[in-house]
Design a protein around this motif. Structure first.
Motif, PDB file in Angstrom:
ATOM      1  N   PRO A  28       0.771  -1.225   0.004  1.00  0.00           N
ATOM      2  CA  PRO A  28      -0.014  -0.001  -0.039  1.00  0.00           C
ATOM      3  C   PRO A  28       0.871   1.374   0.210  1.00  0.00           C
ATOM      4  O   PRO A  28       2.026   1.235   0.478  1.00  0.00           O
ATOM      5  CB  PRO A  28      -0.889  -0.173   1.321  1.00  0.00           C
ATOM      6  CG  PRO A  28      -0.714  -1.661   1.833  1.00  0.00           C
ATOM      7  CD  PRO A  28       0.607  -2.066   1.189  1.00  0.00           C
ATOM      8  N   LEU A  29       0.364   2.239  -0.702  1.00  0.00           N
ATOM      9  CA  LEU A  29       1.176   3.633  -0.594  1.00  0.00           C
ATOM     10  C   LEU A  29       0.904   4.292   0.654  1.00  0.00           C
ATOM     11  O   LEU A  29       0.070   4.042   1.552  1.00  0.00           O
ATOM     12  CB  LEU A  29       0.500   4.618  -1.663  1.00  0.00           C
ATOM     13  CG  LEU A  29       0.562   4.032  -3.144  1.00  0.00           C
ATOM     14  CD1 LEU A  29      -0.389   5.064  -4.000  1.00  0.00           C
ATOM     15  CD2 LEU A  29       1.744   4.040  -3.563  1.00  0.00           C
ATOM     16  N   SER A  30       1.956   4.938   0.994  1.00  0.00           N
ATOM     17  CA  SER A  30       2.108   5.788   2.321  1.00  0.00           C
ATOM     18  C   SER A  30       0.951   6.827   2.344  1.00  0.00           C
ATOM     19  O   SER A  30       0.273   7.125   1.249  1.00  0.00           O
ATOM     20  CB  SER A  30       3.469   6.370   2.421  1.00  0.00           C
ATOM     21  OG  SER A  30       3.625   7.543   1.385  1.00  0.00           O
ATOM     22  N   VAL A 126      -6.679   6.072  -6.464  1.00  0.00           N
ATOM     23  CA  VAL A 126      -5.326   5.516  -6.163  1.00  0.00           C
ATOM     24  C   VAL A 126      -5.234   6.297  -4.339  1.00  0.00           C
ATOM     25  O   VAL A 126      -4.935   5.512  -3.568  1.00  0.00           O
ATOM     26  CB  VAL A 126      -4.436   6.403  -6.694  1.00  0.00           C
ATOM     27  CG1 VAL A 126      -3.157   6.343  -5.997  1.00  0.00           C
ATOM     28  CG2 VAL A 126      -4.246   5.775  -7.927  1.00  0.00           C
ATOM     29  N   ALA A 127      -5.916   7.473  -4.223  1.00  0.00           N
ATOM     30  CA  ALA A 127      -6.101   8.003  -2.900  1.00  0.00           C
ATOM     31  C   ALA A 127      -7.104   6.955  -1.990  1.00  0.00           C
ATOM     32  O   ALA A 127      -6.563   6.629  -1.051  1.00  0.00           O
ATOM     33  CB  ALA A 127      -6.622   9.296  -2.912  1.00  0.00           C
ATOM     34  N   TRP A 128      -8.000   6.621  -2.616  1.00  0.00           N
ATOM     35  CA  TRP A 128      -9.154   5.927  -1.818  1.00  0.00           C
ATOM     36  C   TRP A 128      -8.542   4.462  -1.345  1.00  0.00           C
ATOM     37  O   TRP A 128      -8.528   4.015  -0.254  1.00  0.00           O
ATOM     38  CB  TRP A 128     -10.355   5.623  -2.449  1.00  0.00           C
ATOM     39  CG  TRP A 128     -11.328   5.004  -1.696  1.00  0.00           C
ATOM     40  CD1 TRP A 128     -11.684   3.682  -1.940  1.00  0.00           C
ATOM     41  CD2 TRP A 128     -12.106   5.560  -0.683  1.00  0.00           C
ATOM     42  NE1 TRP A 128     -12.928   3.375  -0.974  1.00  0.00           N
ATOM     43  CE2 TRP A 128     -12.905   4.461  -0.343  1.00  0.00           C
ATOM     44  CE3 TRP A 128     -12.327   6.866  -0.192  1.00  0.00           C
ATOM     45  CZ2 TRP A 128     -13.932   4.740   0.657  1.00  0.00           C
ATOM     46  CZ3 TRP A 128     -13.199   6.767   0.822  1.00  0.00           C
ATOM     47  CH2 TRP A 128     -13.969   5.836   1.414  1.00  0.00           C
ATOM     48  N   ARG A 129      -7.975   3.759  -2.429  1.00  0.00           N
ATOM     49  CA  ARG A 129      -7.477   2.308  -2.157  1.00  0.00           C
ATOM     50  C   ARG A 129      -6.082   2.368  -1.502  1.00  0.00           C
ATOM     51  O   ARG A 129      -5.624   1.306  -1.104  1.00  0.00           O
ATOM     52  CB  ARG A 129      -7.611   1.568  -3.463  1.00  0.00           C
ATOM     53  CG  ARG A 129      -8.776   1.216  -3.877  1.00  0.00           C
ATOM     54  CD  ARG A 129      -8.883   0.243  -5.142  1.00  0.00           C
ATOM     55  NE  ARG A 129      -8.097   0.527  -6.268  1.00  0.00           N
ATOM     56  CZ  ARG A 129      -8.314   1.452  -7.202  1.00  0.00           C
ATOM     57  NH1 ARG A 129      -9.435   2.046  -7.428  1.00  0.00           N
ATOM     58  NH2 ARG A 129      -7.515   1.767  -8.137  1.00  0.00           N
ATOM     59  N   GLY A 130      -5.240   3.070  -2.111  1.00  0.00           N
ATOM     60  CA  GLY A 130      -3.780   3.337  -1.428  1.00  0.00           C
ATOM     61  C   GLY A 130      -2.965   2.402  -2.329  1.00  0.00           C
ATOM     62  O   GLY A 130      -1.967   1.991  -1.851  1.00  0.00           O
ATOM     63  N   ARG A 131      -3.415   2.201  -3.607  1.00  0.00           N
ATOM     64  CA  ARG A 131      -2.623   1.420  -4.444  1.00  0.00           C
ATOM     65  C   ARG A 131      -2.521   2.161  -5.991  1.00  0.00           C
ATOM     66  O   ARG A 131      -3.521   2.684  -6.318  1.00  0.00           O
ATOM     67  CB  ARG A 131      -3.296   0.098  -4.829  1.00  0.00           C
ATOM     68  CG  ARG A 131      -3.410  -0.639  -3.409  1.00  0.00           C
ATOM     69  CD  ARG A 131      -3.209  -2.323  -3.633  1.00  0.00           C
ATOM     70  NE  ARG A 131      -3.564  -2.995  -2.275  1.00  0.00           N
ATOM     71  CZ  ARG A 131      -2.687  -3.323  -1.481  1.00  0.00           C
ATOM     72  NH1 ARG A 131      -1.445  -2.857  -1.522  1.00  0.00           N
ATOM     73  NH2 ARG A 131      -3.125  -3.877  -0.171  1.00  0.00           N
ATOM     74  N   LEU A 132      -1.389   2.034  -6.454  1.00  0.00           N
ATOM     75  CA  LEU A 132      -1.340   2.616  -7.970  1.00  0.00           C
ATOM     76  C   LEU A 132      -2.178   1.790  -8.851  1.00  0.00           C
ATOM     77  O   LEU A 132      -2.490   0.481  -8.559  1.00  0.00           O
ATOM     78  CB  LEU A 132       0.164   2.497  -8.193  1.00  0.00           C
ATOM     79  CG  LEU A 132       1.174   3.184  -7.481  1.00  0.00           C
ATOM     80  CD1 LEU A 132       2.655   3.347  -8.066  1.00  0.00           C
ATOM     81  CD2 LEU A 132       0.749   4.758  -7.646  1.00  0.00           C
ATOM     82  N   PRO A 133      -2.588   2.456  -9.817  1.00  0.00           N
ATOM     83  CA  PRO A 133      -3.369   1.637 -10.956  1.00  0.00           C
ATOM     84  C   PRO A 133      -2.469   0.738 -11.729  1.00  0.00           C
ATOM     85  O   PRO A 133      -1.439   0.673 -11.578  1.00  0.00           O
ATOM     86  CB  PRO A 133      -3.943   2.824 -11.987  1.00  0.00           C
ATOM     87  CG  PRO A 133      -2.868   4.032 -11.708  1.00  0.00           C
ATOM     88  CD  PRO A 133      -2.294   3.895 -10.414  1.00  0.00           C
ATOM     89  N   ARG A 134      -3.289   0.010 -12.360  1.00  0.00           N
ATOM     90  CA  ARG A 134      -2.472  -1.210 -13.086  1.00  0.00           C
ATOM     91  C   ARG A 134      -1.678  -0.341 -14.386  1.00  0.00           C
ATOM     92  O   ARG A 134      -1.935   0.518 -14.751  1.00  0.00           O
ATOM     93  CB  ARG A 134      -3.634  -2.202 -13.768  1.00  0.00           C
ATOM     94  CG  ARG A 134      -4.434  -2.863 -12.961  1.00  0.00           C
ATOM     95  CD  ARG A 134      -5.240  -4.020 -13.446  1.00  0.00           C
ATOM     96  NE  ARG A 134      -5.907  -4.779 -12.515  1.00  0.00           N
ATOM     97  CZ  ARG A 134      -5.300  -6.047 -11.905  1.00  0.00           C
ATOM     98  NH1 ARG A 134      -4.270  -6.099 -12.338  1.00  0.00           N
ATOM     99  NH2 ARG A 134      -6.131  -6.713 -11.355  1.00  0.00           N
ATOM    100  N   PRO A 135      -0.716  -1.128 -14.655  1.00  0.00           N
ATOM    101  CA  PRO A 135       0.232  -0.459 -15.583  1.00  0.00           C
ATOM    102  C   PRO A 135      -0.302  -0.240 -16.776  1.00  0.00           C
ATOM    103  O   PRO A 135      -0.062   0.853 -17.512  1.00  0.00           O
ATOM    104  CB  PRO A 135       1.262  -1.438 -15.817  1.00  0.00           C
ATOM    105  CG  PRO A 135       1.224  -2.330 -14.257  1.00  0.00           C
ATOM    106  CD  PRO A 135       0.020  -2.420 -14.162  1.00  0.00           C
TER     107      PRO A 135
END
Length: 166
Positions: A28-30, A126-135
């Motif tokens: 997860p993103l910081s 991205v902000a909600w899930r905390g994960r980057l989108p798929r490539p």
């Protein structure tokens, strides 16, 4: 010696206990990274909101003057429109649901407004899930931005040619 898994940003972060990183599910993103994504989502939305408060210029350009901005320097110095001439007017038409007028005024502006909405949606995710989108999403957004830039330049060249021939 084992290496730590790499995140999509290329930085090595210690894994959380029990966390399993894969290509599809990176760590997860910081919180700061998620805040950056939220701000990135908000900027185009604020610009669209501002455009919605403006009355589109009947001349097809100059709507930005309602914000207290000066006239286009390219028009003043060179006597021709710049690639962005009509962009604010296009966005104003777009936000008022006048999509044909938005396309007619500056087609690059129309597609940039569409892109702004899609980009904001992805950034909110991205902000909600905390994960980057798929490539593949990142590639689509990148190539879309390139396409819009090319379209804007082609639209500009056509307008310059039609003004020269008029």
């Amino acid at each position: 010696m084992t290496s730590r898994p790499q995140t999509p940003d290329g930085l090595s972060h210690p894994p959380r206990p029990g966390a399993q990183a894969t290509v599809d599910r990176p760590f997860p993103l910081s919180i700061p990274a998620r805040l950056v994504a939220a701000v990135a989502a908000g900027v185009p939305l604020v610009l669209l909101l501002i455009a919605s408060t403006l009355q589109p210029s009947s001349e097809g350009l100059g709507t930005h003057r309602q914000l207290g901005l000066p006239p286009c320097s390219t028009r003043i110095l060179l006597g021709v429109r710049c690639p962005a001439c009509g962009m604010t007017t296009s966005w104003s038409h777009f936000t008022h649901g006048q999509w044909a007028s938005s396309l007619a005024v500056n087609s690059g502006g129309f597609f940039l407004a569409v892109f702004a909405l899609i980009f904001s949606g992805v950034a909110i995710g991205v902000a909600w899930r905390g994960r980057l989108p798929r490539p593949e999403w990142i590639r689509v957004l990148g190539w879309s931005a390139v396409g819009i830039a090319v379209l804007t330049l082609v639209d500009w060249a056509i307008r310059l040619a039609s003004e020269a021939g008029a």
